[in-house]
Structure formats: structure tokens, C-alpha cells
Design an enzyme around this catalytic site. Structure first.
Site, short mmCIF file in Angstrom:
data_model
loop_
_atom_site.label_atom_id
_atom_site.label_comp_id
_atom_site.label_asym_id
_atom_site.label_seq_id
_atom_site.Cartn_x
_atom_site.Cartn_y
_atom_site.Cartn_z
N LYS B 237 114.53 84.10 -27.15
CA LYS B 237 114.77 84.02 -25.71
C LYS B 237 115.61 82.81 -25.35
O LYS B 237 115.49 81.76 -25.97
CB LYS B 237 113.43 83.90 -24.99
CG LYS B 237 112.46 85.01 -25.32
CD LYS B 237 111.03 84.59 -25.02
CE LYS B 237 110.06 85.67 -25.49
NZ LYS B 237 108.67 85.20 -25.43
N GLU B 275 102.71 90.04 -25.18
CA GLU B 275 104.09 90.50 -25.10
C GLU B 275 104.18 92.02 -25.15
O GLU B 275 103.51 92.65 -25.97
CB GLU B 275 104.92 89.93 -26.25
CG GLU B 275 105.12 88.43 -26.21
CD GLU B 275 106.17 87.96 -27.21
OE1 GLU B 275 106.81 86.94 -26.94
OE2 GLU B 275 106.35 88.60 -28.26
N ASN B 290 101.09 85.88 -28.25
CA ASN B 290 101.55 84.55 -28.63
C ASN B 290 100.42 83.59 -28.32
O ASN B 290 100.10 83.35 -27.17
CB ASN B 290 102.80 84.14 -27.86
CG ASN B 290 104.02 84.93 -28.30
OD1 ASN B 290 104.89 85.23 -27.52
ND2 ASN B 290 104.07 85.31 -29.57
N ARG B 292 99.57 80.52 -27.98
CA ARG B 292 99.98 79.14 -27.76
C ARG B 292 100.49 78.99 -26.34
O ARG B 292 100.66 79.97 -25.64
CB ARG B 292 101.13 78.81 -28.72
CG ARG B 292 102.30 79.77 -28.52
CD ARG B 292 103.56 79.41 -29.24
NE ARG B 292 104.65 80.22 -28.79
CZ ARG B 292 105.15 81.28 -29.45
NH1 ARG B 292 104.63 81.64 -30.60
NH2 ARG B 292 106.14 81.96 -28.95
#
Lengths: 170, 499
Positions: B237, B275, B290, B292
């Protein structure tokens, strides 16, 4: 005074006259009336025919890094032939195309062997820099003449990893 | 509350975490490699300890060393940031054993969601929609070939242990499979210390939409809506925004529910991101969790008003979530642009070196999360992210225009950066229209390097260069005559012919 600058191998000539604190600058048949005021060590306020620009500028190793409204430029003073040339430059001058990494990295894989015939766009070597692998490809049809490094070696920027011999265009 | 937090990271995210700790009056302990002695996170922290040589395995990935430093200096918690050890199940398990609070999910949930293959299996059982692909890890090339045939080309190679585009590759045809798997495994090994990869069906022209989630240690889960992160280069990204133009209230509610189900299914706690890929027919597929804090977390903070890093710290210290789903609202629009030390004219090749000068953008609705300063070095050893510019405004159009303004006032001299490229992305009519699919850059920006030949402000840059050169020449001349008189001027009055 006359100046010759190059940006990415393109040269630009400028004629500068300094009078009463103002500059008259000519380039390519165009004339600019420029009022320049230093704001700080890295900043100039330009009024070019009344239009205002804040320009940021820094110099390192003969290169000027300039930013105008978010556009970045790296400008070099075009100078006469100098005696000292890097290995890559002299190889390029001799007409030996070389393959080099644009920055320091590690050779992770060599995809060809000396004597191999390669096609345009064919991968030659994979270099890892800043945690990303980058495959360096051949810019044209060629024969691999010499490989200067082995897998696992660290390489500096612009040092030839692979030397090629161009194929005759048919 | 926690007594002292060790930040096992560097760059802008370490700075972000240190600032959150300072606001919460929690002392901070930075760790650094010998390449980072002068890095910003070392300057910002209350204490800083060198943990080894520049290669990540010897410093920021050195679990033993980090644990030892935490114990010696009395840190009772570790924030891993993103990357490095953030999603390493061994590290979080080790913290648990040593009685150190890991500011992130429990090691069991981390291992489950961190193993992309295992999590696909679990999520299928929980009826979460996933992309067709391999359900188990494979090591033999033959098995990859069979799986790819079964899934159907093009296929996508993904690292089982990680994200961030590392190890990820699109394979259009069988001839490229073997080479791609090898490269993917090498990259996965070097980035995550685990070489396993798997294959998935490659969905063409999708959007990348993810949901931010917070879960406390008592089973309370809320989501903080979506982020769209479709603008990517190398599957990584570079621009993110929220809300997504492609998500309406109905779809948002549906996806949010699935996201919280995913988190509950994995018994996940702390901050996480679920996601999804969203195809053009509005079907969505679970990709991964993800586990984190993410690079793009600030846009969610700006539209929801929730400080995600502080929430992470509160949850880790054992507090109950005070947020309720019905109390979380999206207000206005936020966009993030990631500033990388990369050359957009040369296939985004990383660009290390010294930052000769920098000036950060500021103004209403502009946030700058940053790990660099004038004079700092960008080492070759680490991810080339430098900083992030985030703008907030009432509407998407206002946020976009504000971003163009912010980028035009952002100066980084001495290395190549993505600033000019991002500015062109923001100004592109397709971006303005919200047509953001994951192939945006290939489709709309491929001629960017060429178009730059007739670029804006060329005259002004040359004029500035000429003025600077002229000033320097004049100063040098006057310096020679005034300050350093030559020998012929210092010998005194000339006398000729007489002794």
C-alpha cells in the site's frame, strides 16, 4: 555569467546578469526578471516576473537538490571532461555495457553464466536492497562476458556486477 | 498501568508509540542498532539501549537480546510496532513466559492468524468467505504445480508468515511458477525467518478494503469501520483512505459483522485489522488478519477520534474496552500518503542516503507521522518508509485537495522520495472520481516517469540553481580577496630599482 546545468543527462544553458540586486536570466530565448531573497541557508524566495515561489535547495557532492512546490530536481553543473572516472563510467565509455545495482545491496541470485546469450528484458541478477528483491534485466540482446560477483556478495552502487557484449543488430 | 514500555522498533512507528506513552506518562525504552544511534526514536525515548549490528537478525529481530534488555532495564511491556517482531508468535510467547506484557494479541491467536494457511482453514469452518486457494503448506514444487493447475492461472504466491507485499507475486502462467516460488520463498525467509508460501486465486481489479478492530481481554470486540488501501505498488500500500467510495452503509454493516466474527473466531485480543478483497460485483473475501498496529492506522484515528495506540496500551494493561459499537462514528474523510525513500521513476527502487534538508507540511487537518529530520541518514538495512502525511476534511474532495497542498509544501532533499509521485496520484482524475482498484498504478501511472520530462517548475528550478551558483561564485571571490589575502598583497609596499 553563463551557466550550464544538467538534469538527468539533459543540459540547459542560462545567461545571468546581476544588476541593482535583481537578476535578468535568459534561457532558450525566454527572459525572466528575478528578485531573489535568501530566507535561510536552504531556502530562497523568488519573485519571477512577479510570481512568487519558495524554493528549497541543498548541495551535496556537486549536486544541487531543489524542490519547487513539491517538484523535486537534482541538478548538476555541467563541467568539462574530468580525468578521474569511476569503474562503471569507464566501462560505459569503452562501450562495454554493464549491469550494476543503483544502490548498495546483496547479490542474492545470479541468473546467467559467463558465455550465455541473453535476450532483451531477460533477468540477469537479483539484488536485495532494503528488504526487497529487485531483478535487474538486460536492456538488449547480448552475450554475458564477465561476472564480477558471486551469490551472497555485497555490492556497492554503480559497480558493474555483470559485463555484457552487445549482439549485432540484424 | 504499565511501568515502562520497551519499543522494539524504529522509524516513524517507534516515534508514534513513544509519543502515545509520553501522553500517558509511561516511561519509554528505545532499542536501536548501531546504524540507528542518531535516529529519531533514540532521541525521543526516555532511555535507549543499543542491541546490535545493523542487520535486522542481529538487532531488531534478536529476541534474546530484546528480552534481556527489557528485564535489565525494568520494562514490564513491549510494543513491537509493525514489521520486525510484531507478528512473531515465538516472540509473543516468550514475552508471556518471561512475564512481560506483549502489546498485541495473545500468542495462540497470533500464531493462528499469523499462519495464513491455518487461518484460512479456521475461517472456512466459521463460514467466512475466502479466496479459493491452497489450504495447506507445501514445499515440493510438484505440489505447487498441481495446486496452481487446480486453482487456475493467474495465481498469487503469498508468504504464509507475513504481509506487506514481501514474498508476494502474481504468476500469470505455468512457466513462471518455479522462479516465482523460489524468489517468494527467499524473500519470505529474509523478511520473516519463515520461508513457507502458498498459492491463491488471483482476483483481477479488486479493491482492498480492511476493517480496524479492537478486542479486549474479556471478549469485547468493536470495529472502527473500514479503510480502503487499493493504491499499491509491488502489492504494498502507498495510499489509504476512509471511508471507502465502494462501500455503502449496507455493505459496511455486513462487512463489519464478518470482521468481528473473524476476531471472535480466532479468540483474538488487542488491535487488529481484518483484510478483505472486494470485487466489482461487491463480493468480499477474507484475506487475513494483520495482527498489529498498521501503518495506515492514523486515518481511522482521524475519522473516529479514537487513539488506537493508546487503546492498545490500555487493553494490554488489562483494562476493559470502554468503547461501544453504537458509539463509534465515522466523521468526515481521511487520506494517508506514505512517503518512502524510493525512486518512482525507477520502478520504486529504494534510495538510501543522507537527508540534507527537510521541511514538514502543517496546517488545519494535516497530520505528519515522521521518523526523519534534516541531517538524518536513511540506512540501507531497513524498510524505506520515512513518514506519512495524513489529511482530514469534511468531504473526500476536500481531503484530496488538502493532501495536494500538503505534499506541495513537503520538502525532502538529498534522496529520492515518493512525494511528487503521490501528488500526481492525488491529482489524477481517476483518483478524484474514486476509481481506485489495486491495479491503479499500472493502469494510470505507468507513463508518469516519461511525462516528467516536460515537468512543472523546470524554469524556476533552473533559475534557483543559477542564482545559487552565482551567489556562491561571488561569495567565493569576495572571500578570497577579503579574508585570505594572497602573498603578493601581504609583502608590503613594492619598491622598484632602489635598495
Amino acid at each position: 555569467m553563463e551557466f550550464e546545468f544538467s538534469i538527468e543527462e539533459q543540459t540547459y544553458k542560462l545567461q545571468v546578469d546581476h544588476k541593482d540586486g535583481k537578476y535578468l536570466i535568459k534561457r532558450d530565448g525566454k527572459e525572466f526578471n528575478v528578485d531573489s531573497q535568501p530566507i535561510s541557508e536552504n531556502c530562497l524566495s523568488l519573485l519571477v516576473d512577479g510570481k512568487a515561489y519558495t524554493v528549497f535547495i541543498a548541495e551535496n557532492q556537486g549536486k544541487k537538490y531543489i524542490s519547487v512546490q513539491g517538484e523535486q530536481f537534482c541538478i548538476e553543473e555541467a563541467k568539462a571532461d574530468s580525468g578521474a572516472r569511476s569503474l562503471a563510467e569507464s566501462a560505459a565509455l569503452k562501450g562495454v555495457p554493464t549491469i550494476a545495482s543503483p544502490m548498495p545491496g546483496k547479490v542474492v541470485k545470479i541468473l546467467v553464466a559467463e558465455g550465455d546469450r541473453v535476450k532483451k528484458g531477460q533477468g540477469l541478477v537479483i539484488v536485495e536492497a532494503m528488504k526487497m528483491e529487485n531483478e535487474i534485466k538486460s536492456g538488449s540482446g547480448a552475450v554475458v562476458k564477465k561476472i564480477n560477483f558471486k551469490e551472497g556478495d555485497l555490492v556497492d552502487a554503480a559497480v558493474p556486477i555483470i559485463e555484457l557484449e552487445l549482439e549485432e543488430e540484424k | 498501568m504499565l511501568k515502562k514500555i520497551l519499543i522494539a522498533n524504529r522509524g516513524e512507528i517507534a516515534v508514534r508509540v513513544i509519543n502515545a506513552c509520553k501522553e500517558m506518562s509511561i516511561p519509554t525504552l528505545a532499542v536501536y542498532s548501531t546504524a540507528d544511534r542518531k535516529s529519531l526514536h533514540v532521541q525521543m525515548a526516555d532511555e535507549a539501549i543499543c542491541i546490535g549490528d545493523p542487520p535486522p537478525l542481529e538487532s531488531y529481530l534478536n529476541i534474546d537480546k530484546i528480552i534481556t534488555v527489557a528485564k535489565e532495564r525494568g520494562a514490564d511491556a513491549i510494543h513491537p510496532g509493525y514489521g520486525f517482531l510484531a507478528e512473531n508468535g515465538d516472540f509473543s510467547a516468550r514475552c508471556e513466559q518471561e512475564g512481560i506484557v506483549f502489546i498485541g494479541p495473545n500468542s495462540k491467536a497470533l500464531r493462528l492468524v499469523g499462519d495464513k494457511v491455518a487461518s484460512r482453514e479456521t475461517m472456512t469452518k466459521a463460514k467466512i468467505p475466502i479466496i479459493p486457494g491452497m489450504m495447506t503448506k507445501r514445499v515440493e514444487m510438484k505440489e505447487f504445480k498441481e495446486a496452481a493447475e487446480k486453482i487456475g492461472y493467474p495465481v498469487m504466491i503469498k508468504a504464509s508468515a507475513g504481509g506487506g507485499g514481501k514474498g508476494m507475486r502474481v504468476i500469470p502462467s505455468p512457466q513462471e511458477l518455479e522462479k516465482g516460488i523460489e524468489a517468494g520463498m527467499r524473500e519470505a525467509k529474509s523478511a520473516f525467518g519463515d520461508e513457507s508460501v502458498y498459492l491463491e486465486k488471483y482476483i483481477e481489479e479488486p479493491r482492498h478494503v480492511e476493517f480496524q478492530v479492537l478486542a479486549d481481554n474479556f471478549g469485547n470486540v468493536v470495529h472502527l469501520y473500514e479503510r480502503e488501501c487499493s493504491i499499491q505498488r509491488r502489492h504494498q500500500k502507498i495510499v489509504e483512505e476512509t471511508p471507502s467510495c465502494a462501500v455503502d452503509d449496507e455493505l459496511r454493516t455486513k462487512m463489519g459483522k464478518v470482521a468481528t466474527t473473524v476476531i471472535k473466531t480466532a479468540s483474538y485480543n488487542n488491535a487488529g485489522t481484518v483484510e478483505f478483497l472486494l470485487d466489482k460485483d461487491r463480493n468480499f473475501y477474507f484475506l487475513e488478519v494483520n495482527a498489529r498496529i498498521q501503518v495506515e492506522h492514523p486515518i481511522t484515528e482521524l475519522v473516529t477520534g479514537v487513539d488506537l495506540v493508546k487503546q492498545q496500551i490500555r487493553i494490554a494493561s488489562g483494562e476493559k474496552l470502554s468503547l461501544k459499537q453504537e458509539g463509534i462514528e465515522q466523521r468526515g474523510h481521511a487520506i494517508e500518503c506514505r512517503i518512502y525513500a524510493e525512486d518512482p521513476e525507477n520502478n520504486f527502487f529504494p534510495s538510501a542516503g543522507k537527508i540534507l534538508f527537510m521541511k514538514e507540511p502543517s496546517g488545519p487537518g494535516i497530520r505528519h507521522d515522521c521518523g526523519i529530520y534534516s541531517g538524518s541518514e536513511v540506512p540501507v538495512y531497513y524498510d524505506p518508509i520515512l513518514s506519512k502525511v495524513i489529511t482530514w476534511a469534511e468531504t473526500r474532495e476536500d481531503a484530496r485537495k488538502r493532501m495536494i497542498l500538503a505534499l506541495s509544501n513537503y520538502v525532502v532533499l538529498g534522496i529520492k522520495t515518493t512525494i511528487g509521485f503521490l501528488s500526481s496520484v492525488m491529482a489524477h482524475p481517476e483518483f478524484a472520481a474514486g476509481n481506485t482498484q489495486t491495479n491503479f498504478i499500472e493502469k494510470n501511472m505507468s507513463d508518469w516517469a516519461n511525462r516528467k520530462k516536460g515537468r512543472r517548475f523546470l524554469d524556476e528550478a533552473l533559475i534557483a540553481s543559477a542564482v545559487a551558483s552565482q551567489t556562491k561564485a561571488v561569495t567565493r571571490r569576495s572571500a578570497v580577496s577579503e579574508k585570505a589575502p594572497g602573498p603578493w598583497l601581504t609583502v608590503g609596499k613594492w619598491s622598484i630599482g632602489e635598495v
